[in-house]
Design an enzyme around this catalytic site. Structure first.
Site, PDB file in Angstrom:
ATOM      1  N   GLY A 211      40.815  28.763  48.365  1.00 53.36           N
ATOM      2  CA  GLY A 211      40.936  30.117  47.839  1.00 53.36           C
ATOM      3  C   GLY A 211      39.746  30.945  48.258  1.00 53.36           C
ATOM      4  O   GLY A 211      39.035  30.615  49.216  1.00 53.36           O
ATOM      5  N   GLY A 214      36.332  29.082  48.385  1.00 50.13           N
ATOM      6  CA  GLY A 214      36.081  28.083  49.423  1.00 50.13           C
ATOM      7  C   GLY A 214      37.196  27.057  49.444  1.00 50.13           C
ATOM      8  O   GLY A 214      38.376  27.406  49.364  1.00 50.13           O
ATOM      9  N   VAL A 216      38.374  22.784  48.211  1.00 45.69           N
ATOM     10  CA  VAL A 216      38.117  21.558  47.458  1.00 45.69           C
ATOM     11  C   VAL A 216      38.801  20.419  48.188  1.00 45.69           C
ATOM     12  O   VAL A 216      39.994  20.508  48.518  1.00 45.69           O
ATOM     13  CB  VAL A 216      38.621  21.648  46.002  1.00 45.69           C
ATOM     14  CG1 VAL A 216      38.374  20.327  45.276  1.00 45.69           C
ATOM     15  CG2 VAL A 216      37.936  22.781  45.259  1.00 45.69           C
ATOM     16  N   ASP A 340      36.107  32.280  33.341  1.00 43.59           N
ATOM     17  CA  ASP A 340      37.331  32.128  34.142  1.00 43.59           C
ATOM     18  C   ASP A 340      38.192  30.982  33.612  1.00 43.59           C
ATOM     19  O   ASP A 340      38.688  30.149  34.378  1.00 43.59           O
ATOM     20  CB  ASP A 340      36.974  31.895  35.602  1.00 43.59           C
ATOM     21  CG  ASP A 340      38.159  32.151  36.539  1.00 43.59           C
ATOM     22  OD1 ASP A 340      39.109  32.823  36.109  1.00 43.59           O
ATOM     23  OD2 ASP A 340      38.126  31.671  37.688  1.00 43.59           O
ATOM     24  N   ASP A 358      35.594  24.246  37.460  1.00 39.66           N
ATOM     25  CA  ASP A 358      35.458  25.501  38.201  1.00 39.66           C
ATOM     26  C   ASP A 358      34.509  26.467  37.483  1.00 39.66           C
ATOM     27  O   ASP A 358      34.929  27.461  36.878  1.00 39.66           O
ATOM     28  CB  ASP A 358      36.820  26.153  38.421  1.00 39.66           C
ATOM     29  CG  ASP A 358      36.766  27.162  39.558  1.00 39.66           C
ATOM     30  OD1 ASP A 358      35.651  27.538  39.968  1.00 39.66           O
ATOM     31  OD2 ASP A 358      37.841  27.590  40.029  1.00 39.66           O
TER      32      ASP A 358
END
Length: 476
Positions: A211, A214, A216, A340, A358
């Site tokens: 995304g 970056g 994962v 978030d 995250d």
């Protein structure tokens, strides 16, 4: 014939006996005498242990003394055995040291036998194997023979093992080996990363999410044989502090319901999805931050809309939401704000435990005091109303909790249905079927979705409210 001193030494190890005395201080002669005494003690223990010896002892003392004189081990035999053992130990250490040195330097000894017709070398050279099957030899190898043994591709362990008729071979494959016995990392290639450390320490690298932040990756660590999640974040020039916020927070957070952080490193790497449109066709290197994290089974979003969640759904949702509250309460206790929270950023481990992850937008915050912050940080559909502005506290994490719990209890059949009803849910207007099925949960969720941040209860208070609700429902 007297007892073989080596057999006496090996058999004596299995006999009950007091511990041997410590060797006296001094040079090599004192140490040799101590070893000699130990060999004699082992041999006498074996001799006295034999059934024939017990029968002789019971027969008559005179006969026992005569047999003892016959069976006594001559001193020169003991000395020879001691010297043999010392030489065996010295050459064994020399062989092991040479093998370790080769592994450290990544060298491969020259092959001692010709290659097979297929081009590969034989895994077991014929010469050493045939020597191992021959009768044992009592002669000790000279220094020249020892160096020859070390240069063979199949290395014999020790001269003592050759004397006993056993030969151990260490086969070195055509690939180079690292000290840990793993494949040479420099031979590994990947289409999704060129980072040297990443390729050196991991294999089976697979992208599982990407995304704006970056990428994962799921990767298998070569040393501990464990799979990890490696998050790669692009290091924006002039925004170094924002990039490091996540690892700084993770390093200070240690809780059962927060994704575990292990380590991080910086380096250069590619972003194939971004650089694919490059007209030059060359891979552009970017400075990146790599974060090693605990790998989880799936996200909460996957669980909500999976068949697995249909069994005992209400009880499971209640238990998982409790774990989410525990994690958020701990984050706020450590004076951090996640900013978030959403089902896609909450994970479920392989042990079925909730893990909040995250922390890319994490920031510091003391209690619920509003402070000027960056505007519009977070996911718009789960963002608290005040988060659009600049002043807010940790209550911005409480608002999405109400949305998350509603979504856990009332699963939307399609994305279009969710998009139609989502604004009503954000305003506290719930579907009739939800109000009928979850009257108590509805009242709690409405408090979490309050437009006024001060009216939203903290995570610890919500957890107490849930426990009271659970107690009352179980006592009915």
């Amino acid at each position: 014939m007297g007892c073989n001193p080596l057999h006496a030494l090996y058999l004596g190890a299995f006999l009950p006996r007091p511990p041997p005395p410590l060797p006296p201080p001094g040079g090599k002669q004192d140490r040799a005498r101590a070893i000699e005494a130990a060999v004699m003690a082992h041999w006498r223990a074996v001799r006295d242990w034999s059934p024939s010896r017990r029968m002789i002892r019971l027969a008559s003392p005179d006969q026992e003394q005569e047999e003892e004189k016959k069976r006594d081990l001559p001193r020169n035999v003991v000395v020879e055995a001691v010297q043999h053992l010392l030489e065996w130990g010295r050459q064994r250490d020399q062989v092991r040291g040479e093998k370790h040195r080769r592994n450290e330097e990544g060298l491969r000894p020259p092959p001692s036998s010709p290659q097979s017709p297929s081009g590969g070398s034989s895994s077991c050279p014929k010469a050493p194997c045939s020597e191992a099957s021959q009768p044992a030899s009592n002669s000790q190898p000279s220094s020249g023979e020892t160096s020859e043994i070390l240069n063979q591709e199949s290395v014999n362990s020790s001269p003592a093992e050759l004397d006993s008729g056993v030969s151990e071979h260490t086969n070195i494959s055509s690939k180079e080996k690292t000290p840990s016995g793993l494949s040479n990392p420099h031979s590994q290639k990947s289409e999704i990363t060129v980072n040297e450390r990443f390729l050196k320490d991991y294999n089976n690298i697979e992208c599982i999410a990407d995304g704006g932040f970056g990428c994962v990756y799921k990767a298998h660590h070569l040393l501990d044989s464990t799979q990890y999640a490696i998050k790669k974040v692009k290091w924006a020039i002039g925004k170094e502090e924002k990039v490091t916020h996540e690892v700084e927070a993770l390093a200070k957070l240690s809780h059962e319901n927060i994704v575990r952080y292990y380590t991080c490193w910086t380096g250069k790497d590619i972003f194939p999805s971004e650089d694919s449109d490059s007209s030059s066709g060359e891979e552009k290197l970017h400075k990146c931050l790599f974060i090693k994290l605990e790998l989880c089974k799936l996200t909460l979003e996957d669980w909500i809309y999976s068949e697995e969640s249909t069994k005992n759904y209400k009880d499971d949702a209640f238990e998982k939401f409790q774990e989410i509250l525990k994690g958020v309460a701990y984050i706020h206790e450590k004076h951090f704000i996640h900013r978030d929270l959403k089902p896609a950023n909450i994970f479920i481990s392989f042990q079925n435990i909730i893990k909040i992850g995250d922390f890319g937008l994490v920031t510091t915050g003391a209690d619920d005091i509003p402070v000027k912050r960056t505007r519009k940080k977070g996911t718009k559909s789960y963002m608290a109303p005040e988060q659009v502005g600049q002043e807010y506290g940790n209550k911005v994490d409480i608002f999405p909790l109400g949305l998350i719990w509603f979504e856990m209890l009332h699963r939307f059949k399609t994305k279009s249905e969710k998009s139609k009803r989502w604004e009503d849910v954000r305003d506290g207007r719930f579907p009739p079927e939800f109000i009928k099925a979850f009257p108590t949960e509805k009242s709690i969720i409405k408090k979490l979705l309050s437009k006024e941040p001060s009216k939203r209860p903290p995570a610890a208070a919500i957890l107490r409210m849930l426990l009271v609700h659970l107690f009352r429902s179980s006592s009915i």
